[in-house]
Write a protein that holds these residues in place. Structure first.
Motif, mmCIF file in Angstrom:
data_model
loop_
_atom_site.group_PDB
_atom_site.id
_atom_site.type_symbol
_atom_site.label_atom_id
_atom_site.label_comp_id
_atom_site.label_asym_id
_atom_site.label_seq_id
_atom_site.Cartn_x
_atom_site.Cartn_y
_atom_site.Cartn_z
ATOM 1 N N ASP A 11 -0.539 -3.429 4.015
ATOM 2 C CA ASP A 11 -1.446 -2.572 4.269
ATOM 3 C C ASP A 11 -1.924 -1.925 5.524
ATOM 4 O OD1 ASP A 11 -4.209 -1.790 1.602
ATOM 5 O OD2 ASP A 11 -4.102 -0.676 3.829
ATOM 6 N N ASP A 12 -1.658 -0.642 5.803
ATOM 7 C CA ASP A 12 -2.091 -0.229 6.977
ATOM 8 C C ASP A 12 -3.629 -0.331 7.439
ATOM 9 O OD1 ASP A 12 -2.493 1.926 5.055
ATOM 10 O OD2 ASP A 12 -2.538 3.304 6.737
ATOM 11 N N ARG A 13 -4.410 -0.553 6.565
ATOM 12 C CA ARG A 13 -5.823 -0.585 6.908
ATOM 13 C C ARG A 13 -6.221 -1.913 6.965
ATOM 14 N NH1 ARG A 13 -8.861 4.412 6.120
ATOM 15 N NH2 ARG A 13 -7.410 5.859 6.820
ATOM 16 N N ASP A 56 -0.174 5.015 0.832
ATOM 17 C CA ASP A 56 -0.516 5.909 1.957
ATOM 18 C C ASP A 56 -0.430 5.269 3.173
ATOM 19 O OD1 ASP A 56 -0.928 8.673 0.633
ATOM 20 O OD2 ASP A 56 -2.869 7.687 -0.243
ATOM 21 N N GLY A 57 0.187 5.434 4.190
ATOM 22 C CA GLY A 57 0.289 4.899 5.559
ATOM 23 C C GLY A 57 1.366 4.018 5.528
ATOM 24 N N ASP A 98 0.760 -1.157 0.134
ATOM 25 C CA ASP A 98 0.000 0.212 -0.168
ATOM 26 C C ASP A 98 0.927 1.193 -0.014
ATOM 27 O OD1 ASP A 98 -2.225 1.436 0.342
ATOM 28 O OD2 ASP A 98 -2.059 1.588 2.456
#
Ligand SMILES: [Mg+2]
Length: 163
Positions: free
Chosen positions: A135-137, A57-58, A55
């Protein structure tokens, strides 16, 4: 839910795989017991999916204030440059995932990555078949019961009703 780290074990592998090379570079992160090449029973042949999806963003872009106005305003996430280089040593094609759709925004993502010396192979907003998704989410799925519990806890934190 904490994820248990694999226990360090004596290095027993003499194969010339990316993991062995990583160890030679002083950055061993897998033993043969957890090596995906062995897990596939391929004895060191690269038949596992070559792509790893990361990912933006983040994860690569620090993204400390969230989306804001959609610009890429922050610096890189600490360790991102070194980690992407490590993924290359491990033999992966690096797919950078972003919700920043359209060629114009993909161009901005590529420009950011090149500016900061972050290794990648391509940028896309389409999910690719991958060995892993970083992924941060993301929620690591094991079963729906535990996933819904973890999700409810995350919603409570987001709503400020839990720490
Ligand atoms: Mg993200």
């Amino acid at each position: 839910m904490a994820v248990a780290k694999p226990k360090p074990r004596p290095w027993v592998c003499g194969r010339d795989c990316p993991y062995t090379n990583a160890r030679v570079a002083g950055q061993q992160i897998y033993t043969c017991e957890t090596c995906p090449w062995d897990a596939q029973g391929t004895k060191g042949e690269k038949t596992v999916p070559k792509t790893i999806s990361v990912d933006f963003d983040g994860v690569l872009h620090k993204y400390s204030k969230g989306w804001m106005d959609g610009t890429i305003y922050d610096g890189p996430m600490p360790g991102a440059k070194e980690a992407m280089a490590q993924l290359k040593v491990m033999g992966f094609d690096i797919c950078v995932n972003t919700c920043r759709v359209g060629e114009g925004q993909a161009h901005e993502v590529r420009t950011f990555l090149r500016k900061h010396g972050i290794t990648f192979d391509y940028v896309t907003d389409i999910k690719q078949p991958s060995f892993a998704y970083i992924d941060d989410r993301g929620l690591h799925f094991t079963d729906w019961e535990s996933t819904l519990i973890i999700l409810a806890a995350r919603v409570a934190v987001a709503n400020g009703v839990a720490a």
